[in-house]
Design a protein around this motif. Structure first.
Motif: not given
Length: 336
Positions: A190-213
């Motif tokens: 399978d290809g990577p899901d959105a969470h893995r893609l964010s880890w793979r391709d986006w810059p190093d940054a703090p991670v939040s799980e407050t989706w409502d924001e």
């Protein structure tokens, strides 16, 4: 301190990730419904039928899916090969695939069929390049066959143990898939899901799980209207193309040029967030022909850091500007 933040969440039980830049939505990933393969998925495919005059071949992928290989020179019906999904297709259309498979992780890319250990050209520091090459030579087996590795720019300055783990895991996964001895059409990886893609391709940054924001900013993508500086423009996808209309409250050619520059700076972000591609036609605010070059320069600058391949085609006799953009994402409106 990084200006980025990554927010992880879900949309209808599907993984989703938002990249924020100074509190503003900069990129958005949402998984497709489960019956649509992710980009990067690998299949053992069976050649079905060629399309004369186009050089392409329809493939059976298994699970009732059909693939489209655009460069099928030398392939014959019934032949089996490994392919990788390269993009999304509209419902009822064949899924675009390639036989040039890549195994991409955060710090490296394993390249079957392209032997050698290399470092991304964008990494200029010679001492760091030598360090990365030494780590790769120590981790990877001496007999690498036809597989190679590219160390990505993100590897720069990373801890040795993190690089070793990423190289080892990616190499092992690639080796297992490429040594496949099965027969018939089958989904192998399978290809990577959105969470893995964010880890793979986006810059190093703090991670939040407050989706409502981020919900309000995501909801704003569902309207055609976009306000940016002196311009209001409307992005309206149709079956044939994406139409963009630019309006400005300021009269005169100077006001038109300022509005068009505002569009140039904002358009790549809007197309990325809305998941739009294909043919794009811009109906710009009136401006003198002498300002066209300045508009094109501004648009090229804005597209420089955009991850999706976009080509500027040029001006039509009616004064519209045309561009094409690779269809790498399902439209966000459809995913929502």
């Amino acid at each position: 301190m990084t200006p980025y933040q990554i927010v992880l969440g879900q949309v209808d039980d599907r993984a989703a990730a938002a990249l924020m830049l100074d509190g503003r939505l900069h990129d958005l990933l949402i998984d497709a419904p489960g019956d649509r393969p992710r980009i990067g998925a690998i299949y053992r495919a069976v050649c079905d039928r060629p399309i004369k005059g186009q050089g392409g071949m329809f493939l059976r992928l298994g699970d009732g899916l059909t693939g489209w290989h655009r460069n099928a020179k030398g392939l014959q019906p019934g032949q089996e090969l490994l392919v990788q999904v390269t993009g999304h297709a509209e419902r009822g259309k064949a899924i675009p695939v390639t036989d040039r498979i890549l195994f991409k992780s955060r710090y490296c890319i394993v390249t079957p069929g392209a032997a050698g250990i290399n470092v991304a050209r964008s990494l200029k520091d010679e001492e760091e390049r030598d360090r990365l090459l030494e780590i790769a030579h120590d981790v990877l087996p001496e007999d690498r066959g036809s597989m190679g590795v590219i160390l990505r720019t993100a590897a720069e300055g990373q801890a040795e143990e993190d690089l070793e783990a990423d190289l080892s895991d990616t190499w092992e996964m690639a080796s297992q898939v490429m040594s496949d001895t099965g027969t018939g059409a089958e989904h192998l990886l399978d290809g990577p899901d959105a969470h893995r893609l964010s880890w793979r391709d986006w810059p190093d940054a703090p991670v939040s799980e407050t989706w409502d924001e981020v919900l309000d900013q995501i909801e704003a993508l569902r309207t055609a209207e976009v306000k940016s500086g002196p311009a209001t423009f409307y992005i309206e996808p149709t079956r044939a193309m994406v139409a963009v209309d630019v309006n400005t409250p300021e009269g005169g050619s100077a006001g038109g040029f300022k509005a068009n520059l505002a569009l140039a700076r904002e358009l790549p972000r809007q197309l990325r967030l809305r998941g739009l591609g294909g043919q794009i036609v811009l109906d710009l605010a009136p401006m003198p022909k002498k300002d066209r070059r300045g508009f094109e320069a501004a648009l090229r600058t804005a597209l420089r850091d955009d991850p999706i391949e976009t080509s500027l085609i040029g001006w039509t006799p009616l004064g519209h500007f045309e561009m094409t953009r690779r269809r790498e994402r399902i439209p966000t409106e459809e995913l929502l």
